[in-house]
Design an enzyme around this catalytic site. Sequence first.
Site, mmCIF file in Angstrom:
data_model
loop_
_atom_site.group_PDB
_atom_site.id
_atom_site.type_symbol
_atom_site.label_atom_id
_atom_site.label_comp_id
_atom_site.label_asym_id
_atom_site.label_seq_id
_atom_site.Cartn_x
_atom_site.Cartn_y
_atom_site.Cartn_z
ATOM 1 C CB CYS A 131 -18.469 -7.744 -27.683
ATOM 2 S SG CYS A 131 -19.750 -6.678 -27.000
ATOM 3 C CB CYS A 183 -17.919 -2.080 -23.294
ATOM 4 S SG CYS A 183 -17.256 -3.327 -22.170
ATOM 5 C CB CYS A 203 -31.070 -7.758 -22.997
ATOM 6 S SG CYS A 203 -29.270 -7.820 -22.992
ATOM 7 C CB CYS A 260 -15.100 -9.229 -25.604
ATOM 8 S SG CYS A 260 -15.011 -9.359 -23.795
ATOM 9 C CD GLU A 266 -27.477 -2.079 -29.177
ATOM 10 O OE1 GLU A 266 -27.948 -3.153 -29.589
ATOM 11 O OE2 GLU A 266 -26.591 -1.453 -29.771
ATOM 12 C CB CYS A 276 -24.615 -6.985 -27.444
ATOM 13 S SG CYS A 276 -24.491 -5.721 -26.207
#
Length: 342
Positions: A120, A113, A106, A117, A93, A332
Site C-alpha cells: 500500500c 497511515c 472511496c 502494509c 485523495e 491507493c
Amino acid sequence: MKKIDLKSCNLEELKEILTSLGEKSFRAKQLFKWIHEKLIEEIEHITVFSDKLKEKIENEYYIGNIKILKKFESKLDNTIKYLFLLEDGNIIESVRMKYKHGNSLCLSTQVGCKMGCEFCASTKEGLVKNLSPSEILDQVYKIKKDINEEISNIVLMGSGEPLDNYDNVIKFIRLLNDKDGQNLSNRNITLSTCGLVPEIYKLAEENIPITLSISLHSSFDAERRKIMPIANKYTIEEIIDATKYYINTTNRRVTFEYTLINNVNDRKEDAEKLSELLRGMLCHVNIIPLNPIKESNLITSNYAKEFKELLTKKGINATIRREMGADINAACGQLRSDYMKY
C-alpha cells in the site's frame, strides 16, 4: 481562540451551541440542514438567519471547507480520482467510481497511515493525522457538487485505517446517515479494516448496519506478518473470532479482501486454508489483483481465476474485483505520494 468546525457537530451539539448564544434550539436543526442537506460552505449563506445571528456564530465557529486541488478523469470507465487540499495544508485523495447502480465513493479517513502494509502506497510515509468528521464528510459533499449527481455508496477504503480513527469515523457515519442531512443508508456504507480486533468487537456493539470488510490477504500468520505488520499484534484466529462475533451480533455478511500477490499468497494451499478458515461463515471473498507500487517489489499474480475457482469449489462465495481507473494512476495513496514529491 481556535474556532470550532460546525460541520463536525451533530444536532445535539448544535443545540448546545445555539442555546449558548441565546437562541432557540430549533435554530440548530435549521443550521444542520443548511450544512448537511443544502451543503452551504459559508455561514453568511444561511438566509434564514439574521445578520446579527450570523455574526455571533462567526465569532467562535466556522464551516469546514476542503478544496479540490486536482482531479484525474479516466477515459476507460468514468472513474474520477480527486486530490483534496485540507485547510491545514495537508493533502488527501478520494475516488468516484461509476456503476450501473449509481456513484460509489472511496474515501480517506486519515492523512497517511501507520499500518505499514507492504503493498500500500498510502502507508509509506506513516501517519500524519486523523481526519475529522468534517474532513471525511466534505469529500462526499465536494464530489457530489462536482459531478452534480447523487451518491449511492460509500467505501471507507482510501488512505488510512478507519478503525484507527474510530470516534471520528463513527461520527461521520452517523452524520451522513442523518435524516436531516444526506440520509444515506448505513447499508450502503462499507468500512474496510486490516483487522484491529478490539475495534471490530466495539463496532459490532454500535448497532450500525454497515458492511464490514476485512483486509486478510493471507491464510497463514507467518506469511501475513511479512506483508502486514498488524499481524504481529493480532493473529488470523483472533480476527476470525472477532468477525464471527460481528456477524452474529449484526446479522450482516462480511467481506474478506484478499489481494493476490505472486508467489506470496496465491498458492493452492493458500486457497485451501482460506476455505477452511471461512467455512460456514456469512461472508464473501473479494479477490483483488495486486496493483503494484514503486515502493515495493511485490508483483501481480496471474492465478486470480484459478484461485477463485478453488474457493468456489470449497463452497466459499468469491469474486474478482474489476480494476477501475487504470489509466489515471493506480494504487491507493499513490496520487498523493506522487504529488507531494513535486
